[in-house]
Write an enzyme that holds these catalytic residues in place. Structure first.
Site, PDB file in Angstrom:
ATOM      1  NE  ARG A  13      -3.847   0.435   2.276  1.00 16.23           N
ATOM      2  CZ  ARG A  13      -3.882   1.386   3.189  1.00 16.23           C
ATOM      3  NH1 ARG A  13      -3.087   1.333   4.239  1.00 16.23           N
ATOM      4  NH2 ARG A  13      -4.706   2.412   3.056  1.00 16.23           N
ATOM      5  CE  LYS A  62       2.410  -6.265   6.014  1.00 15.24           C
ATOM      6  NZ  LYS A  62       2.533  -5.002   5.268  1.00 15.24           N
ATOM      7  NE  ARG A  88       6.065   2.967  17.476  1.00 14.80           N
ATOM      8  CZ  ARG A  88       5.831   1.664  17.290  1.00 14.80           C
ATOM      9  NH1 ARG A  88       5.454   0.908  18.309  1.00 14.80           N
ATOM     10  NH2 ARG A  88       5.970   1.119  16.101  1.00 14.80           N
TER      11      ARG A  88
END
Length: 324
Positions: free
Chosen positions: A123, A188, A322
């Protein structure tokens, strides 16, 4: 010329897959090229992630044998009626790009697979690092007769589908990061890239790109975030052909239900696996940044953020615990 080079490299890989030594002379005879040309192809394959040893007097071999993707193996698991729905490439620029370039000629549910991508995309223009033979690089084509509005929440649906497959493999603690990632232990594991083609008011064609880390090289570089793979989680090797069959079958059935019912039947599954549910998060979209408590998603796949202004839906952006 490019097709001839791709065919030559494919032949070399098939020979080396066993993990045994093969001389440059033997590889040259097999492919009809010189030993120096073989050496150039070997260098290219090493550059895209194959760990190849070169030993003077013995030739070339892979550091470890690899199991290649095999269309017949996949069809034996999902049924040979899908013969026209699958193409397996050794090396491709991008599985999403291939579908985009051939979209009008492809059947519903078509799946493009590759051992490696030279221009894999994530993305927001990011590169999807795609080392050879170590992950799933696949894209599916799906046409939605209801147009763009019938596709809202598609990336979330695909994430839920990947999570279903992980559970079948014995990985029961994956989390889904809105809007397009699958995580395990805050690392991930898989990513999704949805691209859309079509005119407003007509059918919408979705290109569903999926990358799943299976057994990444130990010396991999270019990934800018914590990551993991299936082998690390399960502590065993996995047949990628079986994984592809599971992904294809699971997603095909889910897409059919999604076409008729939207995201509603899958909302509870998302909530159970939502990585950031009830956490304070930051969301950046373009030049705008907002923050608040994540309250899950609505039926259009929008992220719900709670702050002093109440609970508001947001359809795009990057989310983090964050400040971005």
């Amino acid at each position: 010329m490019r097709k001839a080079a791709a065919l030559t490299r494919s032949k070399i890989i098939q020979v080396l897959a066993s993990g045994e030594f093969h001389s440059g002379e033997d590889l040259g005879e097999l492919t009809g090229i010189s030993r120096s040309a073989v050496a150039n192809h070997i260098k290219y394959l090493a550059d895209i992630g194959l760990d190849i040893f070169s030993v003077k007097g013995r030739g070339y071999r892979l550091a470890n044998p690899i199991q290649l993707l095999n269309k017949d193996s996949i069809l034996s698991l999902i049924g040979h009626k899908h013969q026209e729905n699958i193409d397996v490439f050794t090396i491709i620029d991008s599985t999403n790009t291939f579908i985009k370039q051939n979209l009008q000629a492809l059947p519903q549910g078509y799946m493009c697979l590759a051992e490696a991508q030279t221009s894999g995309r994530g993305r927001r223009g990011k590169t999807w690092v795609s080392p050879f033979g170590s992950s799933i690089y696949m894209s599916m084509a799906w046409t939605f007769s209801g147009g763009y509005q019938s596709m809202v929440g598609l990336s979330l649906l695909v994430g839920i589908g990947i999570n279903r497959v992980m559970q079948k493999l014995g990985i029961h603690d994956c989390k889904l990061k809105w809007p397009n990632d699958v995580y395990h232990n805050n690392k991930k594991l898989a990513g999704i890239l949805i691209e859309v083609e079509g005119q407003v008011g007509s059918d919408a064609n979705a290109i569903i790109g999926i990358g799943v880390n299976v057994d990444l090289p130990k010396n991999i570089s270019g990934i800018d975030q914590p990551f993991t793979d299936i082998k690390e989680i399960l502590n065993r090797s996995l047949d990628r052909n079986e994984l592809i069959a599971m992904l294809f079958s699971t997603l095909t059935e889910m897409l059919k239900e999604f076409e008729s019912s939207g995201l509603r039947p899958f909302m509870e599954e998302w909530k159970k696996a939502d990585l950031f549910y009830n956490q304070y998060v930051y969301l950046v979209s373009g030049n705008n940044q907002i923050h608040g408590v994540s309250k899950g998603i609505n039926e259009s796949g929008a992220l719900l953020l709670e702050n002093s202004g109440g609970i508001t839906p947001h359809h795009g952006g990057e989310i983090s615990v964050r400040k971005l």
